[in-house]
Design an enzyme around this catalytic site. Structure first.
Site, PDB file in Angstrom:
ATOM      1  N   LYS A 196       0.959  -1.208   0.123  1.00 24.28           N
ATOM      2  CA  LYS A 196      -0.163  -0.001   0.006  1.00 24.28           C
ATOM      3  C   LYS A 196       0.908   1.224  -0.031  1.00 24.28           C
ATOM      4  CE  LYS A 196      -4.115  -1.771  -0.047  1.00 24.28           C
ATOM      5  NZ  LYS A 196      -3.809  -3.402  -0.418  1.00 24.28           N
TER       6      LYS A 196
HETATM    7  C1  LIG Z   1      -9.897  -2.749  -1.404  1.00 23.69           C
HETATM    8  C2  LIG Z   1      -9.371  -3.502  -0.395  1.00 23.69           C
HETATM    9  N1  LIG Z   1     -10.013  -3.784   0.880  1.00 23.69           N
HETATM   10  C3  LIG Z   1      -9.446  -4.286   1.844  1.00 23.69           C
HETATM   11  C4  LIG Z   1      -8.071  -4.779   1.853  1.00 23.69           C
HETATM   12  C5  LIG Z   1      -7.589  -5.874   2.937  1.00 23.69           C
HETATM   13  O1  LIG Z   1      -6.651  -4.855   3.582  1.00 23.69           O
HETATM   14  P1  LIG Z   1      -5.573  -5.779   4.562  1.00 23.69           P
HETATM   15  O2  LIG Z   1      -4.719  -6.655   3.855  1.00 23.69           O
HETATM   16  O3  LIG Z   1      -4.845  -4.567   5.061  1.00 23.69           O
HETATM   17  O4  LIG Z   1      -6.398  -6.510   5.608  1.00 23.69           O
HETATM   18  C6  LIG Z   1      -7.238  -4.737   0.668  1.00 23.69           C
HETATM   19  C7  LIG Z   1      -6.089  -5.082   0.547  1.00 23.69           C
HETATM   20  O5  LIG Z   1      -5.570  -5.617  -0.330  1.00 23.69           O
HETATM   21  C8  LIG Z   1      -8.066  -3.941  -0.277  1.00 23.69           C
HETATM   22  O6  LIG Z   1      -7.164  -3.777  -1.523  1.00 23.69           O
END
Ligand SMILES: Cc1ncc(COP(=O)(O)O)c(C=O)c1O
Length: 402
Positions: free
Chosen positions: A202
């Site tokens: 990210k």
């Molecule tokens: C659009 C979206 N929502 C939620 C997530 C979940 O994030 P995390 O990996 O921090 O749980 C991601 C992760 O890639 C994502 O791209």
């Protein structure tokens, strides 16, 4: 004589753009010496778990996003899960979301006891189409969960209006959109909750991590409590120099807290967030200029009065115009030792959701088409000018346009 090499069944002439030992890792983050020093200092301090660095990272993030309250958690998935629970989702409540997202968005709804409902995306913005959302409203709809896909803010006027008219709560998935703004205001502050990701690829990373923004103090307190076993306020301080404090469990919570070790990275990442954004803008502009003559889709320009978070630069490879399939293109890029991504196969392509909800990709055709054609190119602030030149050369060669 040009050498012929084959990768994934796709024959290519000439040498790869990069050598194997210089494989360009997709999404490799830009991490500086400050992060490394802060991690080491945190380990040496003896306080590695949730503590003062998490509190500082929360405060820095809250200020950056001009929000009322910020609560750090272990991931965006956790942030979404807790937000849905704190908003009072009841079993069987329907939550309308997008098929053009990572599975975590939909899984969080399921784990919170809700029923996910998909509405198709706009083909140009790739974000939830508010008209499609309206078509999916029923008497059981309780919430709308938009994703600011690739960093592009959703149509928050339309979605917020729908939510207000129908008494629904809005939870924003801002996993891609740390820097994004809509009509002069940071995204994540429009809904009851805004959920962010600091996963390793990210724009700001803590390796794993997430943040919830809340407007209401009681909402933020509930998220904080649910993230640490349901223990009463400030339970993390029980081992601090303020003296041992008893805690009381007031609800069956989760283990979703962020640690100081993670926050140590995040604090310095966040200080550079705007520099990183500007670097990605340079890369974005180089890609846009270099691909203008190619038979592929490029990201639409940002909508007026919005600021794009520039998380993913996605191209669309349509076999009929590009001359090769998307998957052949992925294989060819990999053969040039350039890492690429797919964000995302639309959610109904996955067997679990087909079996559980009877979803079919054809029912959200815009997301289906995008998911079958999309390719994400490297866009990290870590890229050098030479890396960008290599990506451009590889894309052009894969399309026979070198
Ligand atoms: C659009 C979206 N929502 C939620 C997530 C979940 O994030 P995390 O990996 O921090 O749980 C991601 C992760 O890639 C994502 O791209």
């Amino acid at each position: 004589m040009a050498r012929l090499f084959v990768h994934g069944g796709f024959p290519m002439s000439g040498r790869p753009v990069r050598s194997r030992d210089r494989f360009l890792v997709f999404g490799a983050p830009a991490v500086g010496e400050e992060e490394i020093a802060e991690v080491v200092a945190t380990i040496r301090s003896g306080w590695l778990g949730t503590g003062p660095k998490v509190a500082r990272f929360e405060e820095d993030f809250r200020r950056y996003r001009r929000a009322e309250h910020a609560v750090a958690v272990s991931s965006c998935t956790a942030a979404l899960h807790l937000s849905l629970l704190a908003a009072g989702l009841r079993p069987g409540d329907e939550v309308i979301t997008t098929p053009m997202t990572f599975c975590a968005t939909v899984n969080a709804i399921i784990h919170a006891g809700g029923t996910p409902v998909l509405a198709d995306v706009d083909p140009a913005t790739m974000n939830l189409d508010p008209r499609k959302v309206e078509e999916r409203l029923t008497s059981r709809t309780r919430a709308i969960l938009p994703v600011h896909f690739a960093g592009r803010p959703c149509d928050l006027d339309a979605l917020g209006g729908l939510a207000a008219r129908h008494g629904l709560f809005l939870i924003e998935d801002c996993a891609h959109a740390i820097e994004a703004e809509y009509h002069g205001r940071p995204v994540g502050g429009f809904g009851r909750f805004g959920c962010f990701s600091f996963y390793v690829t990210k724009n700001v990373t803590t390796v794993e991590g997430g943040m919830v923004l809340a407007r209401d103090e009681a909402d933020a307190a509930r998220i904080k409590m649910l993230a640490l076993h349901g223990m009463s306020k400030d339970a993390w301080k029980r081992f601090s120099d303020e003296g041992y404090k008893h805690y009381y469990v007031v609800e069956a919570g989760f283990k979703y807290n962020m640690t100081d070790l993670q926050a140590a990275i995040g604090i310095h990442q966040l200080r550079r967030v705007e520099d990183y954004w500007r670097r990605r803008l340079e890369v974005w502009r180089r890609y846009d200029a270099a691909f203008a003559d190619l038979p592929i889709g490029r990201p639409a320009p940002p909508e007026p009065h919005t600021r794009h978070g520039l998380h993913l630069y996605t191209i669309l490879v349509d076999e009929r115009t590009a001359g090769l399939s998307r998957d052949a293109f992925l294989a060819a890029m990999t053969a040039h030792n350039i890492g690429v991504g797919v964000h995302y196969l639309s959610v109904p392509e996955h067997p679990f959701y087909q079996q559980r909800f009877g979803w079919r990709p054809e029912n959200t055709p815009n997301a289906m088409r995008i998911g079958r054609q999309t390719v994400s190119l490297p866009l990290s602030a870590r890229l050098t000018d030479e890396d960008v030149t290599d990506v451009i050369s590889a894309v052009r060669r894969c399309l026979g346009a070198a």
